[in-house]
Design an enzyme around this catalytic site. Structure first.
Site, PDB file in Angstrom:
ATOM      1  N   ARG A  49      12.590   0.333   6.411  1.00 45.87           N
ATOM      2  CA  ARG A  49      13.563  -0.359   7.237  1.00 45.87           C
ATOM      3  C   ARG A  49      14.890  -0.469   6.498  1.00 45.87           C
ATOM      4  O   ARG A  49      15.940  -0.271   7.068  1.00 45.87           O
ATOM      5  CB  ARG A  49      13.030  -1.759   7.599  1.00 45.87           C
ATOM      6  CG  ARG A  49      12.717  -1.876   9.091  1.00 45.87           C
ATOM      7  CD  ARG A  49      12.187  -3.255   9.441  1.00 45.87           C
ATOM      8  NE  ARG A  49      10.747  -3.203   9.602  1.00 45.87           N
ATOM      9  CZ  ARG A  49       9.911  -4.164   9.267  1.00 45.87           C
ATOM     10  NH1 ARG A  49      10.358  -5.292   8.737  1.00 45.87           N
ATOM     11  NH2 ARG A  49       8.618  -4.024   9.453  1.00 45.87           N
ATOM     12  N   LYS A  62     -11.721  -5.139  11.686  1.00 50.00           N
ATOM     13  CA  LYS A  62     -12.531  -4.217  10.887  1.00 50.00           C
ATOM     14  C   LYS A  62     -13.917  -4.041  11.510  1.00 50.00           C
ATOM     15  O   LYS A  62     -14.453  -2.937  11.554  1.00 50.00           O
ATOM     16  CB  LYS A  62     -12.626  -4.733   9.451  1.00 50.00           C
ATOM     17  CG  LYS A  62     -11.267  -4.653   8.744  1.00 50.00           C
ATOM     18  CD  LYS A  62     -11.225  -5.519   7.500  1.00 50.00           C
ATOM     19  CE  LYS A  62      -9.865  -5.485   6.841  1.00 50.00           C
ATOM     20  NZ  LYS A  62      -9.689  -6.578   5.861  1.00 50.00           N
ATOM     21  N   VAL A  96       0.832  -1.209   0.000  1.00 44.22           N
ATOM     22  CA  VAL A  96       0.000   0.000   0.000  1.00 44.22           C
ATOM     23  C   VAL A  96       0.867   1.260   0.000  1.00 44.22           C
ATOM     24  O   VAL A  96       0.613   2.197  -0.766  1.00 44.22           O
ATOM     25  CB  VAL A  96      -0.969  -0.009   1.214  1.00 44.22           C
ATOM     26  CG1 VAL A  96      -1.825   1.249   1.228  1.00 44.22           C
ATOM     27  CG2 VAL A  96      -1.864  -1.243   1.169  1.00 44.22           C
ATOM     28  N   ASP A 129      -8.544 -10.594  11.436  1.00 45.41           N
ATOM     29  CA  ASP A 129      -8.560  -9.386  10.608  1.00 45.41           C
ATOM     30  C   ASP A 129      -9.992  -8.881  10.405  1.00 45.41           C
ATOM     31  O   ASP A 129     -10.253  -7.675  10.501  1.00 45.41           O
ATOM     32  CB  ASP A 129      -7.905  -9.704   9.257  1.00 45.41           C
ATOM     33  CG  ASP A 129      -7.960  -8.531   8.314  1.00 45.41           C
ATOM     34  OD1 ASP A 129      -7.117  -7.627   8.435  1.00 45.41           O
ATOM     35  OD2 ASP A 129      -8.874  -8.503   7.455  1.00 45.41           O
TER      36      ASP A 129
END
Lengths: 431, 431
Positions: B44, B202, B13, B198
């Site tokens: 990183r 949400k 993303v 997950d």
């Protein structure tokens, strides 16, 4: 401090909005953090009984409303071009924020109305003009703001969708219309709905938002459902399709194609599952891919849900910011409209063909001459008639070629009556 | 003046957002009326090749980003609780606007994060935390702001929906998971997805928005898809149902029920038509009635579509106003959670029952004793086995009663192995 609101018009939607503002103060405080003071409702006849709405709010005096300094937001729910347009312009020039559900006015004069709002440093909110309760204006202008929109395909008229759903269940057009009227899903005069005009109004607004252009309403290709024959919906079903009245706006080679017409949608597609009075709008963005929005496209309370959301946006001041900042609402350049004849899709044709050697040859000859190639042909048997139903599914063909072929076919001796013609949405295009 | 933006994290993303901000300046200017200056991307390993992203933007120094006075908006796309949570709090206290897609953080610590934002007079936008490209956060908090929300039913995990779609096509769970992984629809470690965590993240966010409450994450009932057997999906299909992993939040008698579990959805329902990696969320408002939102729930560009919309909202200042004004984001009172055992629905059970007199009697006796009444029973024939598949569809029954009955059934001598159990969504509830 409660925000002062006035409503112009007290029909189905106007009275639903009034009732929400009057009776759901706690809910609005809890959800929107605000209180509203409904100060006036403009009506034609204050004597008409309106249960639940205090008589003291009703007035026939628009000037009194517009000049009340405590009215911050004017909610126009009269519909039609005039006097709604003049009242909106006056309200804007007097510093009021405007909320409207008037698709007819915005489709024809949206550019002017929006210009007047910008000039006045105010805003016009119009979520309720398209798709009833569905927050589609918000989705197009804000949720998908990062997207280059490629295509919109929508079912935006609940009356037509209700009628088509009932016709798919076996009713004739006349039966389905009568039922829709008695169930309150169709107006006593359903012309604007069944001829596709109402869908085209909404398409004009959605396309202007999605593509950031001025949409010339008169260039939208419009065909309604009033000449459909239930027989064709039945043949379509056997082929795996459901008939829907679609409003389509899409970019094709730098042009914008705008059209409203009945179409066969593949049964497995989401739009095919949209039944009864519901609306659904599919939007294809270059980053988002397909998104789809579904809900009740009409009715008092669903539409009031959108109107009150706009009232909240206006009261918070966010509507003003969005109106000033988002170019989608400015519609600076006129759209380059693609001629309807150049649009390419598959086509369903059905005709009563003379059951005699040479008929099929002549019919397919007409199609071949126009460059229309056949994907499937089914001639059904008939024992009682010398004419038999011939169903043709074409490969992709230009609308102009098909229209030209239809003119010839309708004059052939071996074809009785008028050829039925329904455009077909391909799965690839629809998903 | 372009708005300064920094991105924390450069995965799928993050890199899609960076590419939109870098390469689609004209589009953003045209659609959003704004320019953005992408100033830093926190990574990183700056040495890792990232085609299309200039090396000079990459840094490992979070402090440099947060103290850059020209960074107006910090976009957190690292995921996970830490260091994301600390960086977001620091950014807020330094006067930055925050945009995040971090469902995990918001589900567990949303109340704290939002409080920090309000304290700083800033805002946190999180459209991309739920439903990818679908503007569902906007719909719940703004589009449906005038509604008392009764129920949300959603397919909010694309990985699970992809796997279930393939299992319905005849694959086993293991085959479908492997395919989802090789198609890029499932992570190498799919635990958070397939176990339902997950989806629950949400659901916690959506429920907080819809009901304006604090949602205790640990009280959500969670069951994943990892123990489903394709055999049951097949029996379900024969009965007219499609299996979906649903996230459900609904008000029942003043309580809030929150649950994630596989469920049979009637084939004709819209949620049943949501295939592959797509998401869809149905919302039932007291005025709007049902609305539904559909689109790609994951992936770089679809999620970036939502992130960039939030960036635009932040840059315009509307995000700050909404954050300050809308109580839905304040979550002042904790939700009163309904115990999962009290939830009532129909249930599908399938067991391998000993093909012998008395088996059926003992099994139905267990169900009857728990007050569970049967709507349909089908015992299938088997010629090779002394155990035969017995499929039971119950009438509405409490979850607690069914769980208790399952415990007994699983210990019966005449039942081999574990009883399959899938909850059933009724058409009336779903539409």
């Amino acid at each position: 401090m409660p925000t002062g609101v006035a409503i112009l018009g007290c029909g189905t939607v106007g009275s639903a909005v009034a009732e929400m503002l009057l009776n759901e103060k706690l809910l609005l405080k809890k959800r929107a953090g605000r209180s509203f003071d409904l100060r006036h409702i403009l009506v034609r006849d204050p004597a008409r009984p309106r249960p639940g709405i205090p008589r003291r709010l009703l007035t026939t005096d628009a000037a009194k409303i517009l000049h009340d300094p405590q009215v911050h937001i004017v909610v126009e729910l009269m519909g039609g071009i005039e006097p709604a347009g003049t009242l909106i312009r006056q309200a804007l020039s007097l510093g009021k924020r405007v909320v409207t559900a008037n698709k007819h006015l915005l489709a024809l004069h949206g550019v002017d109305v929006f210009r007047a709002a910008r000039k006045a440093g105010s805003s016009v909110c119009f979520e309720a003009s398209c798709g009833g309760a569905i927050p589609i204006v918000m989705a197009l202008s804000r949720g998908l703001v990062a997207n280059d929109i490629d295509r919109i395909i929508g079912i935006v008229n609940g009356t037509c969708n209700y009628i088509l759903t009932r016709m798919s269940d076996g009713q004739t057009y006349a039966q389905a219309l009568a039922e829709a009227q008695s169930a309150g899903f169709a107006e006593p005069d359903p012309t604007m709905d069944v001829r596709g005009t109402d869908s085209a109004h909404k398409l004009a607004i959605l396309a202007a938002l999605a593509f950031g252009v001025q949409v010339p309403f008169e260039k939208i290709q419009i065909q309604g459902i009033d000449s459909l024959d239930a027989v064709d919906l039945n043949y379509g079903r056997e082929l795996g399709y459901v008939c829907k009245l679609l409003a389509i706006a899409e970019k094709i080679n730098g042009y914008l194609s705008l059209r409203v017409h009945p179409a066969f949608v593949p049964r497995q597609h989401l739009l095919a599952s949209v039944g009864g009075p519901f609306n659904a709008i599919s939007v294809f963005g270059h980053a988002s891919g397909q998104t789809l929005y579904y809900g009740r496209g009409a009715g008092g309370r669903p539409t009031a849900s959108a109107v009150v959301a706009d009232i909240v946006d206006s009261a918070m001041g966010t509507a003003d910011v969005l109106f000033r900042e988002l170019p989608a609402l400015a519609g600076r350049s006129p759209a380059r409209i693609m001629p309807p004849s150049a649009v390419v899709c598959r086509h369903y044709l059905r005709m009563q063909a003379l059951d005699q050697p040479g008929s099929m040859h002549r019919i397919t000859g007409v199609l071949g001459k126009k460059g229309i190639s056949l994907a499937a042909v089914a001639q059904h048997e008939s024992r009682q008639d010398s004419y038999v139903p011939l169903v043709v599914m074409t490969h992709e063909a230009g609308d102009g070629a098909v229209t030209a072929a239809l003119r010839v076919l309708n004059r052939l001796n071996c074809v009785r009556g008028k050829v039925s013609h329904i455009r077909v949405i391909d799965p690839a295009q629809a998903v």
